[in-house]
Write a protein that holds these residues in place. Structure first.
Motif, PDB file in Angstrom:
ATOM      1  N   PHE A 133       0.824  -1.205   0.000  1.00  0.00           N
ATOM      2  CA  PHE A 133       0.000   0.000   0.000  1.00  0.00           C
ATOM      3  C   PHE A 133       0.862   1.260   0.000  1.00  0.00           C
ATOM      4  O   PHE A 133       0.507   2.269  -0.613  1.00  0.00           O
ATOM      5  CB  PHE A 133      -0.974  -0.028   1.186  1.00  0.00           C
ATOM      6  N   GLU A 134       2.011   1.183   0.665  1.00  0.00           N
ATOM      7  CA  GLU A 134       2.927   2.324   0.643  1.00  0.00           C
ATOM      8  C   GLU A 134       3.378   2.608  -0.791  1.00  0.00           C
ATOM      9  O   GLU A 134       3.402   3.763  -1.220  1.00  0.00           O
ATOM     10  CB  GLU A 134       4.142   2.022   1.541  1.00  0.00           C
ATOM     11  N   ALA A 137       0.512   4.143  -2.944  1.00  0.00           N
ATOM     12  CA  ALA A 137       0.121   5.510  -2.564  1.00  0.00           C
ATOM     13  C   ALA A 137       1.192   6.542  -2.896  1.00  0.00           C
ATOM     14  O   ALA A 137       0.940   7.747  -2.822  1.00  0.00           O
ATOM     15  CB  ALA A 137      -0.206   5.556  -1.069  1.00  0.00           C
ATOM     16  N   ALA A 145      -3.438  11.665  -7.938  1.00  0.00           N
ATOM     17  CA  ALA A 145      -3.703  11.032  -6.642  1.00  0.00           C
ATOM     18  C   ALA A 145      -4.988  10.212  -6.661  1.00  0.00           C
ATOM     19  O   ALA A 145      -5.104   9.226  -5.915  1.00  0.00           O
ATOM     20  CB  ALA A 145      -3.772  12.087  -5.542  1.00  0.00           C
ATOM     21  N   ALA A 146      -5.948  10.591  -7.503  1.00  0.00           N
ATOM     22  CA  ALA A 146      -7.198   9.825  -7.573  1.00  0.00           C
ATOM     23  C   ALA A 146      -6.927   8.410  -8.087  1.00  0.00           C
ATOM     24  O   ALA A 146      -7.562   7.445  -7.654  1.00  0.00           O
ATOM     25  CB  ALA A 146      -8.211  10.543  -8.471  1.00  0.00           C
ATOM     26  N   ARG A 148      -4.059   6.798  -7.657  1.00  0.00           N
ATOM     27  CA  ARG A 148      -3.387   6.088  -6.563  1.00  0.00           C
ATOM     28  C   ARG A 148      -4.407   5.602  -5.525  1.00  0.00           C
ATOM     29  O   ARG A 148      -4.345   4.456  -5.057  1.00  0.00           O
ATOM     30  CB  ARG A 148      -2.351   6.995  -5.883  1.00  0.00           C
ATOM     31  N   ALA A 149      -5.334   6.488  -5.154  1.00  0.00           N
ATOM     32  CA  ALA A 149      -6.339   6.105  -4.160  1.00  0.00           C
ATOM     33  C   ALA A 149      -7.224   4.973  -4.693  1.00  0.00           C
ATOM     34  O   ALA A 149      -7.606   4.066  -3.948  1.00  0.00           O
ATOM     35  CB  ALA A 149      -7.189   7.316  -3.774  1.00  0.00           C
ATOM     36  N   VAL A 152      -5.266   1.713  -4.381  1.00  0.00           N
ATOM     37  CA  VAL A 152      -5.240   1.279  -2.982  1.00  0.00           C
ATOM     38  C   VAL A 152      -6.577   0.670  -2.597  1.00  0.00           C
ATOM     39  O   VAL A 152      -6.644  -0.409  -1.996  1.00  0.00           O
ATOM     40  CB  VAL A 152      -4.901   2.467  -2.041  1.00  0.00           C
TER      41      VAL A 152
ATOM     42  N   ALA B 137      -8.685   4.983   1.833  1.00  0.00           N
ATOM     43  CA  ALA B 137      -8.681   5.309   0.404  1.00  0.00           C
ATOM     44  C   ALA B 137     -10.071   5.644  -0.128  1.00  0.00           C
ATOM     45  O   ALA B 137     -10.205   6.133  -1.253  1.00  0.00           O
ATOM     46  CB  ALA B 137      -8.094   4.137  -0.392  1.00  0.00           C
ATOM     47  N   ALA B 145      -8.465  13.462  -3.183  1.00  0.00           N
ATOM     48  CA  ALA B 145      -7.759  12.179  -3.289  1.00  0.00           C
ATOM     49  C   ALA B 145      -6.313  12.293  -2.827  1.00  0.00           C
ATOM     50  O   ALA B 145      -5.737  11.314  -2.349  1.00  0.00           O
ATOM     51  CB  ALA B 145      -7.811  11.656  -4.725  1.00  0.00           C
ATOM     52  N   ALA B 156       0.898   3.464   6.071  1.00  0.00           N
ATOM     53  CA  ALA B 156       1.653   2.285   5.623  1.00  0.00           C
ATOM     54  C   ALA B 156       3.086   2.336   6.141  1.00  0.00           C
ATOM     55  O   ALA B 156       3.635   1.321   6.576  1.00  0.00           O
ATOM     56  CB  ALA B 156       1.631   2.194   4.095  1.00  0.00           C
TER      57      ALA B 156
END
Lengths: 306, 306
Positions: A133-134, A137, A145-146, A148-149, A152, B137, B145, B156
């Protein structure tokens, strides 16, 4: 050299495995080597021992091959493939524990708790899950970022109690239930191995911000392929040798556990696996030539010897 | 009624615990109750058993109290608090396993593997970790996000091999090392409990998109408070009773394990804990009255009896 330059499936699979392995190596923590006092490197070593140096890396291949359909860059695809392989490795470490499947061998080597000890194996699995998960993200995985989220969220669902872990719970309960229906076994396998394979096959579409139609096609491919994969696994458990498998064969049959093969018989199980593999490939028709490697993968999954 | 309307710390802590517990209950998977065939509800039950119904919920309190400093909404704060409590619960389940600390009691009840079995306990811990990331998330946790990805990334790191799990590895190695230096023990505890407490204290700042200065102040608070918390824990292990603690006291001393108390002695350890608590509160001066509850929390951490 991108994955898509490989026409031959076996070469593409080997390329995906080595490039993902290289990325995983960079993402895993390195020994501190501070000598004197105690240090936590032991858990780093166990993480590296169990996640590097082996495996077909089919899940990584699915990510990379799916990513080529949407012109996703190499780094995002490789980081996502690594995250999935970390989750897969963690699940194998915990699966092999004495309280679970109690397996001493994995990929022809001592399993993690045999090479280290149980406590270290539990912790190594836990840390590999967190690392997955690290990695997802982190900004290097995608600028948006959307995305990435989204990755996850989908991986967490696939790995959690309503995905892989739920399937493992069912698998443990199934050990004392040789009377299970084919429907129950199918559901068990869809959760236990299918959920993570589905995520692997659709991750490229998430990275490429694909529209619903191609994503649904990949989802359908993964659905049929995941089941074909599992039936082939059951067949290998009966027909394979320890040398080919790198683990003890015949465990399920000895345990009197219900499997696709115990219910359908060898012939029908093999026919069903082949049918599902063809069906899986058919879902990819809309992609044409571009999906050539994924179509070959469906065939490989049912024809493999290990 | 928001947390900030409570002036009294104990009431605020109880309020944080019950509202977080309510949110956790909604986020945890519910039994399928499909009767007949096998179902995976057993792992859901184990997750609920070990994460609901107990604990001071100090980590949740830190999230909620930190969030009030930046006018963060109740739902984002409660979901983030729940995610941290899921990680904390998973770590306790795995910590209690026979291969780890081998504890039969947790919060006055049978530990997870005693109530269920080892395999179910391993899986419940694994699934709680996945659930934490799934919750963070999800769009309900924050509309932005980038904030969600930031939370996932920081949790994490705090939970992984270079945070909590690394600390647990050190803790296991420390069992055979009564000669450890105070520096080594401090580092062990910063990783084992400090990393997650730090995340709890700074999560509100992430949710509120705070600037660097207030985030650094909360980080400094968490740093001192985490250590004060651990020294207090060591003191309780010596001075507490089983009834107060809900677990067996004196285990570390019996095991001949190096702790803050074994090195510093009772008096100096207590003085150090009190100093760190005052120091922690001092970092919050820039927030003035608004940080009243967090300042009281620092005092509570060293004065508590369990």
């Amino acid at each position: 050299m991108p994955l898509s330059s490989h026409r031959d499936f076996e070469a593409a699979l080997a390329f995906a495995a080595s490039s993902t392995e290289h990325t995983m190596d960079r993402l895993l923590p390195h020994s501190l080597g501070n000598g004197g006092d105690i240090d936590e490197s032991r858990v780093f070593e166990a993480m590296r021992y169990s996640s590097l140096g082996g495996g077909k890396r089919l899940r990584a291949f699915f990510v990379l091959a799916g990513a080529t359909l949407f012109k996703v860059g190499a780094l995002p695809a490789l980081r996502t493939a690594s995250a999935i392989e970390f989750v897969h490795a963690y699940s194998l470490i915990h699966d092999d524990l004495p309280a679970m499947d109690d397996d001493d061998l994995r990929r022809g080597k001592p399993s993690c708790h045999k090479q280290f000890d149980e406590a270290t194996a539990i912790l190594a699995g836990d840390a590999l899950q967190a690392l997955a998960f690290e990695v997802l993200a982190h900004e290097d995985t995608h600028g948006d970022a959307a995305v990435r989220a989204h990755l996850v969220s989908d991986l967490a669902k696939a790995a959690g109690a309503q995905g892989m872990v739920g399937g493992q719970m069912l698998d443990l309960l199934a050990e004392t239930r040789p009377d299970l229906s084919i429907g129950a076994i199918t559901r068990l396998q869809r959760l236990k191995t299918g959920a993570l394979i589905s995520f692997s096959c659709t991750a490229g579409a998430i990275l490429g911000k694909a529209s619903d139609a191609p994503r649904a096609a990949l989802s359908a491919y993964a659905h049929d392929l995941g089941l074909a994969f599992q039936i082939a696994d059951d067949l290998l458990d009966i027909e394979g040798t320890a040398a080919e498998l790198g683990k003890t064969p015949g465990k399920d049959a000895t345990a009197g556990k219900a499997t696709f093969v115990s219910i359908l018989g060898l012939e029908r199980a093999r026919a069903q696996a082949n049918l599902l593999a063809r069906q899986a490939a058919a879902h990819l028709e809309p992609f044409g030539e571009a999906a050539g490697l994924l179509k070959q993968a469906a065939n490989f999954v049912v024809a493999r010897r290990a």
